[in-house]
Design an enzyme around this catalytic site. Sequence first.
Site, mmCIF file in Angstrom:
data_model
loop_
_atom_site.group_PDB
_atom_site.id
_atom_site.type_symbol
_atom_site.label_atom_id
_atom_site.label_comp_id
_atom_site.label_asym_id
_atom_site.label_seq_id
_atom_site.Cartn_x
_atom_site.Cartn_y
_atom_site.Cartn_z
ATOM 1 N N PHE A 179 0.836 -1.209 0.000
ATOM 2 C CA PHE A 179 0.000 0.000 0.000
ATOM 3 C C PHE A 179 0.866 1.251 0.000
ATOM 4 O O PHE A 179 1.787 1.383 0.798
ATOM 5 C CB PHE A 179 -0.905 -0.028 1.235
ATOM 6 C CG PHE A 179 -1.794 1.166 1.372
ATOM 7 C CD1 PHE A 179 -2.694 1.512 0.371
ATOM 8 C CD2 PHE A 179 -1.739 1.958 2.527
ATOM 9 C CE1 PHE A 179 -3.534 2.611 0.500
ATOM 10 C CE2 PHE A 179 -2.570 3.066 2.662
ATOM 11 C CZ PHE A 179 -3.463 3.396 1.647
ATOM 12 N N GLU A 180 0.573 2.155 -0.907
ATOM 13 C CA GLU A 180 1.271 3.447 -0.964
ATOM 14 C C GLU A 180 0.209 4.528 -0.740
ATOM 15 O O GLU A 180 -0.565 4.842 -1.645
ATOM 16 C CB GLU A 180 1.973 3.601 -2.330
ATOM 17 C CG GLU A 180 2.535 4.974 -2.618
ATOM 18 C CD GLU A 180 3.344 5.578 -1.478
ATOM 19 O OE1 GLU A 180 2.790 6.470 -0.785
ATOM 20 O OE2 GLU A 180 4.507 5.172 -1.278
#
EC number: 3.4.17.-
Length: 489
Positions: free
Chosen positions: A254-255
């Site tokens: 996840f960014e």
Amino acid sequence: MNKALIRLSLLLFFMSSCENKPETVHQIDLELYQKAYDIFKEQSIDSRRFKYDEVIHLVKDRKGIFETVEIGQSVQKKAVYQMTTGKGSTKVLLWSQMHGNESTATMALFDLMNFLEGSADEFDTIRSKILQNLQVRIIPMVNPDGMDLWIRRNALSIDLNRDAVALSSPEAKILKQARDSFEPAFGFNLHDQQTYYNVNQTNKPATISVLAPAFNYQTEVNEVRKKAMQVIIGMDEALQKMIPGQVGKYNDAFEPRAFGDNFQKWGTSTILIESGGLINDPEKQEIRKLNFLAILHALLLIADESYRDYVLDDYYTIPDNDLKLMDLLIKNIALEKEGMTYRTDIGIKRREVDTSYDYYVNGAIDDIGDLSVFYGYEEIDATDMKVVEGKVFPTYFENMDNLTHERVTELLRAGYLAVKVKHVTTESSLHKLPIQVLNQTYELATNISLGATANFFLQKDDQLKYAVINGYLINLESVSMNDFKMKIY
Ligand SMILES: [Zn+2]
């Protein structure tokens, strides 16, 4: 168990596994797609470094089925447009070139627009399925300034794909606003990745990488993300028919600052497509075609909702990306250094260096040592060979015209890897010959060390077999003059 029983249970096993995994949920008519591409390909673009001014007429002068609207301006005041078509209730947003030097999908979007504009032909069934069921909105070239500078970031040095939340750049605001006002059910986030990505534990490049980005650190799957995964399974199925084993799954860490991850979080089923490398396709024209085919197929899967039939497990069977490719891998070569002779591997990467009008390649030694976990677009087993230093030809050439194919071949075979030229009359400082061309004062370094330009020969017994010139491998038995991207030093 007797033999008949074993046979019966095997048969039942295969029948049940066939039932669980239908080979094709949606009909893939690749031949028809390919025909469509050949007919509707945007002919005015044939390489990937096109500028905004060269192509913007394809956006703003487009009449007919697309409604084109200016939705904002870049830092350097270049207009960004959205183009909408279709009467359906399912909204799909596709955007490209958020990273300025990633233009492959932009080309494919122009091809797709041409295709959707066609009429009264054998593609009407596909086309009307899309236009009746979907509302398609395209934002080509989200980052026009980066595109003209041929850089990833925008003119403020901001990576737009880390600006989805902070929104400090006008281009990120444009994209966020486009999502909020349209609220698409599906989103296509279109990028290019390094050509050094391979499909995990294989020597095949990840020519296309796909991902349904995560919407949280736990990488959970909700209904929104699930739909993106299902569409991806269908795209992969189609791509495998054209580039078997060359589709990788991008890392789904996840960014929280990225657009794809946030689109997913905001409720748009988001599909990331990354265009990587393919042998003999430096201008990515084949990969452009793969983009066209994959996107067209995905739109059909969404239009008739057949993506829903895919089983989620199949998403996880798409192999991961890895970053283990090099342009040239020389295995088990004998090297002499520091008074020692030893056998090792040499890995070479040819990086592009921009000039204001074009680019050349710097083929440098990227790694030396046991490179058995790496792969090369080109690999050579040099078990019976050693590295030999090349020479600079002592006599000046008057000009580039004296460097004919025959002369260059002779020089290479005689152990020269560089020549000096008195008068360089070409307009640019670039050339395409498989030999280093130097001006009168330049001293060529020929050391074998990390980061050094790869210029040397491979010798077997007393015979030179290959030249490595600027990282290009040249077979001295048949020297080809293929389009080398070289600089005059
Ligand atoms: Zn990108």
